[in-house]
Design an enzyme around this catalytic site. Structure first.
Site, PDB file in Angstrom:
ATOM      1  N   SER A  61      82.406  31.978 -49.434  1.00 18.78           N
ATOM      2  CA  SER A  61      81.445  32.793 -48.685  1.00 18.78           C
ATOM      3  C   SER A  61      82.091  33.303 -47.388  1.00 18.78           C
ATOM      4  O   SER A  61      83.122  33.963 -47.462  1.00 18.78           O
ATOM      5  CB  SER A  61      80.172  31.979 -48.424  1.00 18.78           C
ATOM      6  OG  SER A  61      79.096  32.804 -48.029  1.00 18.78           O
ATOM      7  N   ASP A 108      75.579  37.791 -57.745  1.00 19.92           N
ATOM      8  CA  ASP A 108      75.796  37.248 -56.401  1.00 19.92           C
ATOM      9  C   ASP A 108      75.737  38.394 -55.399  1.00 19.92           C
ATOM     10  O   ASP A 108      76.650  39.213 -55.317  1.00 19.92           O
ATOM     11  CB  ASP A 108      77.143  36.534 -56.323  1.00 19.92           C
ATOM     12  CG  ASP A 108      77.374  35.853 -54.972  1.00 19.92           C
ATOM     13  OD1 ASP A 108      76.590  36.096 -54.032  1.00 19.92           O
ATOM     14  OD2 ASP A 108      78.339  35.076 -54.864  1.00 19.92           O
ATOM     15  N   HIS A 120      75.081  32.478 -55.877  1.00 21.36           N
ATOM     16  CA  HIS A 120      76.043  32.214 -54.801  1.00 21.36           C
ATOM     17  C   HIS A 120      76.221  30.717 -54.546  1.00 21.36           C
ATOM     18  O   HIS A 120      77.116  30.337 -53.790  1.00 21.36           O
ATOM     19  CB  HIS A 120      75.578  32.908 -53.517  1.00 21.36           C
ATOM     20  CG  HIS A 120      76.610  32.933 -52.429  1.00 21.36           C
ATOM     21  ND1 HIS A 120      77.805  33.616 -52.542  1.00 21.36           N
ATOM     22  CD2 HIS A 120      76.631  32.343 -51.193  1.00 21.36           C
ATOM     23  CE1 HIS A 120      78.511  33.459 -51.434  1.00 21.36           C
ATOM     24  NE2 HIS A 120      77.824  32.683 -50.602  1.00 21.36           N
TER      25      HIS A 120
END
Length: 202
Positions: free
Chosen positions: A117, A169, A182
């Site tokens: 991320s 995602d 995610h």
């Protein structure tokens, strides 16, 4: 002259002093076959986070042997403002510095830069901060749930880069919504570890 009580106390405290003695100098000289510098995702705790860091480390140890891999987490805020800036600037610099210092102290280690991320943003940013002669020494780059999906990791060739993004995602699509897609990258760590091993030639 010491009393018997003082002698007894000294005898009891001696093992504690040995246990408390710093061992960093010994550990600092021990270089692993593979060293991973990992940046966790936004709002995750610790330096390795929970979604990807720990299972990735476990997968690497399984693939490479526990004595052959070290994972060092980047200490940075991992907060929402940093994500909105395209990756925390100070954290990006910290990661770049960790790359340089690791290669300096362990020139023969296979160095991997990795993130999840916002940590993926740090990987991209750190690579841009490093000179070409340094990025050329990076064994591989692995990013899970990359907000900069589609962008190369500067200085790391495509065959040494593994960017993993799940269908659906939103973060990988340039958005800011944290959906289930995610949060499931732990399932990809075994394949990612195999990629690291192959890129390292081990």
């Amino acid at each position: 002259m010491k009393t018997s009580a003082q002698q007894l106390l000294s005898a009891l405290l001696l093992p504690l002093s040995v246990l408390a003695a710093p061992t960093g100098s010994i550990e600092a000289r021990a270089c692993s076959d593979v060293t991973v510098i990992f940046a966790r995702g936004t709002t995750e705790t610790g330096t390795l986070g929970t979604v990807v860091g720990p299972p990735f480390l476990a997968a690497l140890k399984s693939a490479l042997g526990s004595s052959s891999v070290t994972m060092n987490g980047v200490d940075y805020p991992a907060d929402v403002p940093g994500f909105l800036q395209g990756g925390d600037p100070a954290g990006s610099q910290t990661m770049a510095t960790m790359v340089t210092s690791t290669l300096s102290s362990c020139p023969d280690t296979k160095l991997v830069i990795s993130g999840y991320s916002q940590g993926g943003q740090l990987v991209h940013n750190a690579a841009k901060l490093l000179p070409a002669e340094t990025t050329a020494k990076i064994s591989s780059a692995v990013i899970f749930g990359d907000p900069d999906n589609g962008d190369p990791v500067q200085g790391v060739s495509a065959d040494r880069t593994d960017i993993i993004c799940h269908a659906g995602d939103n973060i990988c699509q340039g958005g800011s919504l944290i959906l289930l897609a995610h949060l499931t990258y732990g399932m990809d760590t075994t394949a990612a570890a195999a990629f690291v091993k192959k890129a390292a030639g081990l």
